[in-house]
Design a protein around this motif. Sequence first.
Motif, mmCIF file in Angstrom:
data_model
loop_
_atom_site.group_PDB
_atom_site.id
_atom_site.type_symbol
_atom_site.label_atom_id
_atom_site.label_comp_id
_atom_site.label_asym_id
_atom_site.label_seq_id
_atom_site.Cartn_x
_atom_site.Cartn_y
_atom_site.Cartn_z
ATOM 1 N N PRO A 234 -15.380 10.660 -4.862
ATOM 2 C CA PRO A 234 -15.695 10.113 -3.425
ATOM 3 C C PRO A 234 -15.306 8.806 -3.225
ATOM 4 C CG PRO A 234 -17.616 10.884 -4.930
ATOM 5 C CD PRO A 234 -16.512 11.026 -5.826
ATOM 6 N N GLU A 235 -15.125 7.795 -4.305
ATOM 7 C CA GLU A 235 -14.629 6.448 -3.893
ATOM 8 C C GLU A 235 -13.184 6.576 -3.460
ATOM 9 O OE1 GLU A 235 -15.929 7.236 -6.826
ATOM 10 O OE2 GLU A 235 -17.508 5.934 -7.325
ATOM 11 N N ALA A 236 -12.527 7.400 -4.015
ATOM 12 C CA ALA A 236 -11.183 7.461 -3.840
ATOM 13 C C ALA A 236 -10.845 7.861 -2.186
ATOM 14 C CB ALA A 236 -10.267 8.334 -4.563
ATOM 15 N N LYS A 237 -11.758 8.930 -2.015
ATOM 16 C CA LYS A 237 -11.803 9.663 -0.507
ATOM 17 C C LYS A 237 -12.247 8.872 0.240
ATOM 18 C CE LYS A 237 -13.658 13.761 1.543
ATOM 19 N NZ LYS A 237 -14.306 15.181 1.399
ATOM 20 N N ASP A 238 -13.020 7.976 0.090
ATOM 21 C CA ASP A 238 -13.537 6.746 0.933
ATOM 22 C C ASP A 238 -12.555 5.846 1.318
ATOM 23 O OD1 ASP A 238 -14.681 3.540 1.102
ATOM 24 O OD2 ASP A 238 -15.973 5.109 2.120
ATOM 25 N N LEU A 239 -11.661 5.519 0.298
ATOM 26 C CA LEU A 239 -10.544 4.649 0.697
ATOM 27 C C LEU A 239 -9.441 5.282 1.779
ATOM 28 C CD1 LEU A 239 -9.089 1.976 0.519
ATOM 29 C CD2 LEU A 239 -8.398 2.179 -1.482
ATOM 30 N N ILE A 240 -9.156 6.512 1.364
ATOM 31 C CA ILE A 240 -8.396 7.368 1.962
ATOM 32 C C ILE A 240 -8.843 7.388 3.491
ATOM 33 C CG2 ILE A 240 -7.178 9.638 2.357
ATOM 34 C CD1 ILE A 240 -7.376 10.100 -0.818
ATOM 35 N N THR A 241 -9.948 7.775 3.625
ATOM 36 C CA THR A 241 -10.427 7.693 4.984
ATOM 37 C C THR A 241 -10.187 6.624 5.695
ATOM 38 O OG1 THR A 241 -12.808 7.760 4.316
ATOM 39 C CG2 THR A 241 -11.846 9.938 4.396
ATOM 40 N N ARG A 242 -10.586 5.597 5.076
ATOM 41 C CA ARG A 242 -10.489 4.120 5.683
ATOM 42 C C ARG A 242 -9.197 3.652 6.216
ATOM 43 N NH1 ARG A 242 -15.500 1.655 5.392
ATOM 44 N NH2 ARG A 242 -17.039 2.377 4.025
ATOM 45 N N LEU A 243 -8.117 4.338 5.399
ATOM 46 C CA LEU A 243 -6.577 3.931 5.867
ATOM 47 C C LEU A 243 -6.073 4.863 7.059
ATOM 48 C CD1 LEU A 243 -5.519 3.146 2.337
ATOM 49 C CD2 LEU A 243 -5.578 1.490 4.131
ATOM 50 N N LEU A 244 -6.692 6.176 6.739
ATOM 51 C CA LEU A 244 -5.979 7.244 7.593
ATOM 52 C C LEU A 244 -6.871 7.241 9.101
ATOM 53 C CD1 LEU A 244 -4.842 10.156 5.377
ATOM 54 C CD2 LEU A 244 -3.606 8.272 6.476
ATOM 55 N N ARG A 245 -6.695 6.252 9.944
ATOM 56 C CA ARG A 245 -7.561 6.186 10.907
ATOM 57 C C ARG A 245 -6.284 6.062 12.198
ATOM 58 N NH1 ARG A 245 -12.581 3.636 10.011
ATOM 59 N NH2 ARG A 245 -13.640 4.895 8.564
ATOM 60 N N LEU A 246 -6.598 7.101 13.271
ATOM 61 C CA LEU A 246 -5.647 7.058 14.362
ATOM 62 C C LEU A 246 -5.617 5.785 15.024
ATOM 63 C CD1 LEU A 246 -6.520 10.415 15.881
ATOM 64 C CD2 LEU A 246 -4.756 10.139 14.439
ATOM 65 N N ASP A 247 -6.662 5.043 15.234
ATOM 66 C CA ASP A 247 -6.434 3.830 15.802
ATOM 67 C C ASP A 247 -6.070 2.615 15.033
ATOM 68 O OD1 ASP A 247 -8.778 1.532 17.565
ATOM 69 O OD2 ASP A 247 -7.022 1.337 16.882
ATOM 70 N N PRO A 248 -4.887 2.018 14.939
ATOM 71 C CA PRO A 248 -4.317 1.099 13.863
ATOM 72 C C PRO A 248 -5.359 0.311 13.624
ATOM 73 C CG PRO A 248 -2.818 1.522 15.805
ATOM 74 C CD PRO A 248 -4.123 2.192 16.154
ATOM 75 N N GLU A 249 -6.082 -0.260 14.826
ATOM 76 C CA GLU A 249 -7.158 -1.656 14.459
ATOM 77 C C GLU A 249 -8.283 -1.066 13.645
ATOM 78 O OE1 GLU A 249 -4.522 -3.434 16.392
ATOM 79 O OE2 GLU A 249 -6.284 -4.376 15.696
ATOM 80 N N LYS A 250 -8.565 0.085 13.284
ATOM 81 C CA LYS A 250 -9.623 0.596 12.550
ATOM 82 C C LYS A 250 -9.271 0.803 11.103
ATOM 83 C CE LYS A 250 -12.901 2.522 16.069
ATOM 84 N NZ LYS A 250 -11.846 2.351 17.341
ATOM 85 N N ARG A 251 -7.902 0.520 10.876
ATOM 86 C CA ARG A 251 -7.496 0.775 9.497
ATOM 87 C C ARG A 251 -7.921 -0.311 8.575
ATOM 88 N NH1 ARG A 251 -1.775 2.693 11.752
ATOM 89 N NH2 ARG A 251 -2.599 4.377 12.762
ATOM 90 N N LEU A 252 -8.394 -0.062 7.348
ATOM 91 C CA LEU A 252 -8.924 -0.864 6.462
ATOM 92 C C LEU A 252 -7.847 -2.166 6.112
ATOM 93 C CD1 LEU A 252 -11.492 -1.492 4.873
ATOM 94 C CD2 LEU A 252 -10.354 -0.657 2.891
ATOM 95 N N PRO A 253 -8.177 -3.600 6.606
ATOM 96 C CA PRO A 253 -7.046 -4.555 6.267
ATOM 97 C C PRO A 253 -6.820 -4.693 4.891
ATOM 98 C CG PRO A 253 -8.887 -5.437 7.568
ATOM 99 C CD PRO A 253 -9.332 -3.840 7.093
ATOM 100 N N LEU A 254 -5.498 -5.235 4.544
ATOM 101 C CA LEU A 254 -5.118 -5.188 3.267
ATOM 102 C C LEU A 254 -5.783 -5.848 2.149
ATOM 103 C CD1 LEU A 254 -1.401 -5.440 3.825
ATOM 104 C CD2 LEU A 254 -2.544 -3.441 2.414
ATOM 105 N N ASP A 255 -6.573 -7.039 2.572
ATOM 106 C CA ASP A 255 -7.496 -7.948 1.678
ATOM 107 C C ASP A 255 -8.786 -6.947 1.347
ATOM 108 O OD1 ASP A 255 -9.006 -9.776 4.117
ATOM 109 O OD2 ASP A 255 -8.207 -8.012 4.226
ATOM 110 N N GLN A 256 -9.163 -6.260 2.399
ATOM 111 C CA GLN A 256 -10.460 -5.308 2.064
ATOM 112 C C GLN A 256 -9.888 -4.105 0.966
ATOM 113 O OE1 GLN A 256 -13.038 -4.434 5.255
ATOM 114 N NE2 GLN A 256 -12.173 -6.380 6.489
#
Length: 271
Positions: A234-256
């Motif tokens: 689940p944790e890995a899936k969470d990170l994947i879904t936070r990076l694969l966002r259509l809106d570039p602004e919604k993608r998880l920033p690198l420090d996070q």
Amino acid sequence: QISLSSKALHLGMFEIGRPLGKGKFGRVYLAKERKTGFLCALKVLHKSELQEGRVEVQLRREVEIQSNLRHPNILRFFGHFHDSKRVFLIIEYAAQGELYKMLRKAGSFSEPRAASYIAQMASALSYLHKKHVIHRDIKPENILVGSHGEIKLSDFGWSVHAPTNRRTTLCGTLDYLPPEMLREEPHGEKVDLWSLGVLMYEFLVGAAPFEDAPRETQSRIVRLRYQVPDFVSPEAKDLITRLLRLDPEKRLPLDQVAEHPWIVKHCKSQT
Ligand SMILES: Nc1ncnc2c1ncn2[C@@H]1O[C@H](COP(=O)(O)OP(=O)(O)OP(=O)(O)O)[C@@H](O)[C@H]1O
Ligand SMILES: O=C(O)c1cc(-c2cccc(F)c2)nc2ccccc12
Ligand SMILES: [Mg+2]
């Protein structure tokens, strides 16, 4: 530490060893600098092919960008020289070769191993983005492995200074392209965050999330149509879904990304 002044650079300085591989425009050889015995990789590009491929400008940009980069997870560029027929690039030798080959051999990587690679990639990308350099071609084929198993991001042929809407006649796979590049819209550093999500998925699953026939891949990307198999935590899936966002602004920033529970759980070095 190799310090090559461009004046003193010429082929005679090097003892050429075994071929390391062949790319689109160049062959790469293991090379030893005679004076110091220092091992490096020598990429030999033929001027005629560069002209035919109309990639001279791209090569000069690649050289200019890579010359100024110093990071443990970015393949080091030491210098270049050319003779009447060829351009030579002196780059760091990645002793364990291509991550792509390791991934195909293993099928997929364990979560600790994938987390270590993603953490190293996040570190390299954070360094690049601070310099407003976007790589734009993150994929296993462009990641090499150093002698201690550390990863080395390479192939800056498509990297540019952000922002840009440079039209890229990409001839490689579409699997890693974010929607904004598919639509040839203006894009920024966040394209690398999307590709990091695709890379993480492929490390854990053994295939890219939108892998399909080219036209299907394109439509699946813009519709964000992918599924994460149940064996992915689940944790890995969470990170994947936070990076694969259509809106570039919604993608998880690198420090996070570096502080994400999945990364923290698997990576000792919390620094
Ligand atoms: N520094 C290096 N250390 C070890 N092996 C290397 C190094 N550079 C290149 N190689 C090997 O040579 C192959 C081709 O090199 P490279 O990928 O740089 O060519 P390329 O022009 O980028 O090709 P393409 O554009 O198709 O990726 C790599 O896949 C890798 O196996
Ligand atoms: O004949 C030249 O002056 C030449 C130089 C270079 C070159 C010089 C520095 C860095 C670099 F990346 C490339 N590339 C070429 C490609 C095609 C044909 C000629 C050239
Ligand atoms: Mg390459």
